[in-house]
Write an enzyme that holds these catalytic residues in place. Structure first.
Site, mmCIF file in Angstrom:
data_model
loop_
_atom_site.group_PDB
_atom_site.id
_atom_site.type_symbol
_atom_site.label_atom_id
_atom_site.label_comp_id
_atom_site.label_asym_id
_atom_site.label_seq_id
_atom_site.Cartn_x
_atom_site.Cartn_y
_atom_site.Cartn_z
ATOM 1 N N ASP A 119 -57.890 -30.629 10.638
ATOM 2 C CA ASP A 119 -57.071 -31.149 11.721
ATOM 3 C C ASP A 119 -57.595 -32.549 12.094
ATOM 4 O OD1 ASP A 119 -54.903 -30.185 13.797
ATOM 5 O OD2 ASP A 119 -56.513 -30.999 15.028
ATOM 6 N N HIS A 121 -51.870 -22.971 9.804
ATOM 7 C CA HIS A 121 -52.627 -24.217 9.963
ATOM 8 C C HIS A 121 -54.133 -24.000 10.029
ATOM 9 C CE1 HIS A 121 -53.547 -28.263 11.462
ATOM 10 N NE2 HIS A 121 -54.173 -27.712 12.486
ATOM 11 N N TYR A 126 -55.321 -37.651 21.140
ATOM 12 C CA TYR A 126 -53.896 -37.940 20.940
ATOM 13 C C TYR A 126 -53.478 -39.185 21.711
ATOM 14 C CZ TYR A 126 -53.608 -33.231 18.988
ATOM 15 O OH TYR A 126 -53.792 -32.106 18.210
#
Length: 281
Positions: free
Chosen positions: A98, A255, A200
């Site tokens: 990730d 994921h 982010y």
């Protein structure tokens, strides 16, 4: 090692396996911590490898600077270089999942002399990801990143009712309930979720941190059950690697590759490390 310092911050790290084994740095993503590799690390130790698994910037309680600029890719990559220096290592094998995968790609591009091999779990090369957002369904898959840009509101929504919304997001993406609850409990600590979301929120600053081509031996592991990262960016990643490259596809795995495919992940990492050890360069 239990801790190391960089940029005035203190990071927690798990150092395991034989001290003289080939060193492997394990980098987690959002909203994990180093425990994401709890099932992988012992298998690497059994193969004679040493592992260094830090809680990255924003996840270590002593490393939560405020704002978004401290979470730029250059900054979080510098933390891994500081870890290598603190461990007395000129270089190491780097495995990232990730956001940890994004850090691994950046290390391979910017500091190839410090990376013996690169293994990216789930995460495509950043340039491939950027292209895929414009040309495929990746934009829809990544829409939550835009929502994370809003100040304060995402934290309030995700942590309401003891973090029910965040747990639901993670479980809908395939993470087991118990593991999701553990990650959410940690992020309910004061300031923890805001620090994690700052990764982010630093994305708009990414133009300053362009990741170029990677020349180190690279293993890319992607899973067909990934709800967040689709096949388009995975297919384009090869264009951004000039060194030896291998793509391994895990059928049906969500994921969360380190948690849900630990044995296969460890097998692939061990094989990748052993193939590269002793190779020229």
């Amino acid at each position: 090692m239990r801790q190391f310092q960089n940029d005035g911050l203190t990071f927690d790290v798990r150092d395991g396996g034989p001290p003289d084994g080939e060193p492997v740095v394990l980098l987690h993503g959002f909203p994990q911590d180093c425990s994401a590799f709890d099932r992988v690390a012992p298998l690497l130790h059994d193969a004679g490898l040493r592992t260094l698994a830090p809680d990255q910037r924003g996840y270590s309680p002593g490393a939560r600077p405020r704002g978004r600029s401290p979470y730029r890719l250059r900054a979080v990559t510098g933390d891994v270089l500081a870890l290598l220096d603190a461990a007395g290592l000129q270089s190491a094998h780097v495995v990232g999942h990730d956001w940890g995968g994004a850090v691994a790609w950046a290390l391979g591009a910017w500091h190839p002399e410090r990376v013996r091999t690169l293994t990216a779990l789930s995460t495509p090369h950043p340039a491939a990801a950027g292209r895929a957002v414009l040309t495929s369904d990746q934009g829809l898959r990544s829409s939550y990143m835009a929502a994370f840009q809003v100040p304060v509101v995402p934290e309030r929504l995700m942590l309401a009712r003891d973090g029910a919304a965040l747990r639901g997001l993670l479980q809908n993406g395939g993470l087991p309930e118990e593991t999701a609850a553990r990650y959410v409990d940690r992020l309910r600590k004061p300031g923890a979720l805001s620090a994690a979301l700052a990764w982010y929120r630093a994305i708009p600053l990414a133009a300053r941190d362009s990741v170029g081509r990677v020349s180190v031996p690279t293993l890319h592991v992607w899973s067909t059950g990934d709800a967040f990262l689709g096949p388009a960016a995975t297919a384009m990643t090869r264009r951004h690697v000039t060194g030896p490259y291998r793509l391994e596809v895990l059928d049906g795995v969500p994921h969360w590759i380190p948690e849900l495919a630990a044995e296969r992940t460890a097998e692939l990492v061990v094989e990748h490390v052993r193939t590269a050890v002793g190779a020229p360069g």
